[in-house]
Design a protein around this motif. Structure first.
Motif, PDB file in Angstrom:
ATOM      1  N   LEU A  60     -12.692  36.573  56.590  1.00  0.00           N
ATOM      2  CA  LEU A  60     -11.447  37.271  56.902  1.00  0.00           C
ATOM      3  C   LEU A  60     -11.617  38.204  58.098  1.00  0.00           C
ATOM      4  O   LEU A  60     -10.686  38.382  58.897  1.00  0.00           O
ATOM      5  N   ALA A  61     -12.795  38.794  58.242  1.00  0.00           N
ATOM      6  CA  ALA A  61     -13.053  39.657  59.401  1.00  0.00           C
ATOM      7  C   ALA A  61     -13.011  38.850  60.693  1.00  0.00           C
ATOM      8  O   ALA A  61     -12.475  39.304  61.710  1.00  0.00           O
ATOM      9  N   ILE A  62     -13.559  37.656  60.673  1.00  0.00           N
ATOM     10  CA  ILE A  62     -13.542  36.800  61.857  1.00  0.00           C
ATOM     11  C   ILE A  62     -12.112  36.465  62.260  1.00  0.00           C
ATOM     12  O   ILE A  62     -11.748  36.501  63.438  1.00  0.00           O
ATOM     13  N   ALA A  63     -11.285  36.140  61.260  1.00  0.00           N
ATOM     14  CA  ALA A  63      -9.912  35.701  61.531  1.00  0.00           C
ATOM     15  C   ALA A  63      -8.920  36.852  61.646  1.00  0.00           C
ATOM     16  O   ALA A  63      -7.722  36.617  61.798  1.00  0.00           O
ATOM     17  N   ASP A  64      -9.398  38.100  61.579  1.00  0.00           N
ATOM     18  CA  ASP A  64      -8.527  39.275  61.682  1.00  0.00           C
ATOM     19  C   ASP A  64      -7.473  39.289  60.573  1.00  0.00           C
ATOM     20  O   ASP A  64      -6.301  39.562  60.807  1.00  0.00           O
ATOM     21  N   LEU A  65      -7.904  38.999  59.348  1.00  0.00           N
ATOM     22  CA  LEU A  65      -6.998  38.940  58.211  1.00  0.00           C
ATOM     23  C   LEU A  65      -7.359  39.962  57.124  1.00  0.00           C
ATOM     24  O   LEU A  65      -6.902  39.841  55.993  1.00  0.00           O
ATOM     25  N   GLU A  87      -6.607  44.024  72.312  1.00  0.00           N
ATOM     26  CA  GLU A  87      -5.433  44.656  71.731  1.00  0.00           C
ATOM     27  C   GLU A  87      -4.979  43.839  70.511  1.00  0.00           C
ATOM     28  O   GLU A  87      -5.130  42.612  70.494  1.00  0.00           O
ATOM     29  N   PRO A  88      -4.439  44.494  69.471  1.00  0.00           N
ATOM     30  CA  PRO A  88      -4.077  43.774  68.237  1.00  0.00           C
ATOM     31  C   PRO A  88      -3.210  42.547  68.466  1.00  0.00           C
ATOM     32  O   PRO A  88      -3.448  41.493  67.865  1.00  0.00           O
ATOM     33  N   ASP A  89      -2.193  42.648  69.360  1.00  0.00           N
ATOM     34  CA  ASP A  89      -1.315  41.510  69.607  1.00  0.00           C
ATOM     35  C   ASP A  89      -2.078  40.347  70.234  1.00  0.00           C
ATOM     36  O   ASP A  89      -1.862  39.184  69.872  1.00  0.00           O
ATOM     37  N   ARG A  90      -2.975  40.653  71.163  1.00  0.00           N
ATOM     38  CA  ARG A  90      -3.744  39.597  71.817  1.00  0.00           C
ATOM     39  C   ARG A  90      -4.714  38.950  70.835  1.00  0.00           C
ATOM     40  O   ARG A  90      -4.915  37.729  70.862  1.00  0.00           O
ATOM     41  N   ARG A  91      -5.307  39.764  69.976  1.00  0.00           N
ATOM     42  CA  ARG A  91      -6.250  39.192  69.017  1.00  0.00           C
ATOM     43  C   ARG A  91      -5.527  38.303  68.015  1.00  0.00           C
ATOM     44  O   ARG A  91      -6.004  37.227  67.663  1.00  0.00           O
ATOM     45  N   ARG A  92      -4.357  38.738  67.539  1.00  0.00           N
ATOM     46  CA  ARG A  92      -3.600  37.905  66.592  1.00  0.00           C
ATOM     47  C   ARG A  92      -3.176  36.596  67.241  1.00  0.00           C
ATOM     48  O   ARG A  92      -3.214  35.534  66.607  1.00  0.00           O
TER      49      ARG A  92
END
Length: 330
Positions: A60-65, A87-92
């Motif tokens: 989940l850490a890898i996938a930003d979940l 930035e959070p939007d770019r990572r998502r």
């Protein structure tokens, strides 16, 4: 601590990744501590261990979940980009397109009040910027790709109307719909009968080869890991305790926990021999023993085990977190 050496084919690299959870009025608790590993293009890396070992939290850490009360320290590098610095939007956006996630319980992961059509089309339109018609065409193609016949009309169905095997195929189709390069399959055969488990794992392996995907397979099942992974990382109580090529680790495990986990697999037992078990329990993360975390359950413990252990080289592409490795030190 020893670290995997990045190569030109390294797609994902984790370096000293620690995941902590915070609760009001309490100190942060480390769920995963110092995880270092890499995933190469086109390979399947399995992460194996008992429940509570930290496998799913790492994924989940890898996938930003991760939940909002969890934090990540350390380096998570994907295709040369440090994800934790985006930035959070770019990572998502990157995770949604480049990293597919197959959850272990499709019944819980899929929305009960939304049709499969809506659940598949929304992320396709969001990440690919296509029309609803094009997104539906892509969804139908992906369902067919994972073995769902067009005449089943799955897109109009709701999750409770589908069998366990169909639900899992829908999850796989959703994970692949945006053309990821890495797929994380978190216990993808949980709650499925043996025949369907085999079908799902063969499907994932075939898709990995045909789509040239890298895969992280999270499992507690040694038999699945043995058949479907190239390399394996064994986790215990939030730490990686051994890594190496799957066949070598299964046949010649160096860490006593790895050996015990493998020996406890039903497929490794020889009738009428009683199936071995691992004595004791995984320690609570707020009550970890000093030194080696497996020491209280280990029949090979020595005086040095009371000291913190680092991952040590155990041959070519082999690491083990043990001062008294099985077979002796190399």
């Amino acid at each position: 601590m020893a670290s995997p050496v990045p190569t030109s084919s390294t797609l994902l690299r984790l370096d000293s990744v620690t995941v902590s959870v915070s609760h009001r009025g309490q100190d942060a608790l480390e769920l995963v501590t110092g995880v270092t590993l890499d995933v190469r293009e086109g390979e399947c890396l399995a992460i194996v261990g008992e429940s509570g070992s930290g496998k799913s939290i790492t994924a989940l850490a890898i996938a930003d979940l991760l939940d909002s009360n969890m934090s990540v320290a350390g380096c998570i590098e994907y295709d040369g980009r440090e994800l934790t610095e985006l930035e959070p939007d770019r990572r998502r956006a990157l995770a949604g397109q480049e990293i597919g996630f197959v959850f272990q319980d499709a019944m819980s992961a899929l929305h009960p009040l939304m049709s499969i059509r809506e659940q598949m089309i929304r992320p396709i339109r969001h990440h690919q910027g296509v029309s609803a018609k094009a997104a539906e065409s892509r969804a139908r193609d992906m369902l067919e790709r994972v073995g769902v016949p067009r005449d089943r009309n799955v897109l109009s169905s709701y999750v409770h109307q589908l069998s366990g095997g169909l639900r899992q195929r829908v999850m796989i189709a959703m994970a692949l719909a945006n053309g990821p390069r890495l797929v994380i399959a978190d216990e993808p055969t949980t709650a499925l009968d043996a025949a369907v488990q085999g079908q799902i794992m063969e499907l994932l392996s075939e898709l990995r080869r045909s789509e040239d995907l890298a895969m992280i397979l999270i499992s507690h099942d040694i038999s699945i890991v043995a058949r479907h992974s190239d390399r394996v990382a064994v986790m215990y109580a939030g730490q990686i305790v051994e890594t190496g090529p799957t066949r070598e680790v299964i046949n010649r495990a160096r860490h006593p926990y790895s050996r015990a986990l493998i020996d406890a697999s039903p497929e490794r037992a020889r009738a009428p021999r009683r199936l071995p078990t691992i004595p004791g329990q995984v320690p609570a993360l707020d009550q970890l023993p000093l030194g080696c975390r497996f020491q209280p359950r280990c029949t090979f413990a020595v005086d040095g085990c009371s000291e913190p252990q680092a991952l040590r080289p155990q041959g070519v592409e082999r690491l083990a977190r043990c001062c008294n490795p099985l077979g002796g030190a190399e």
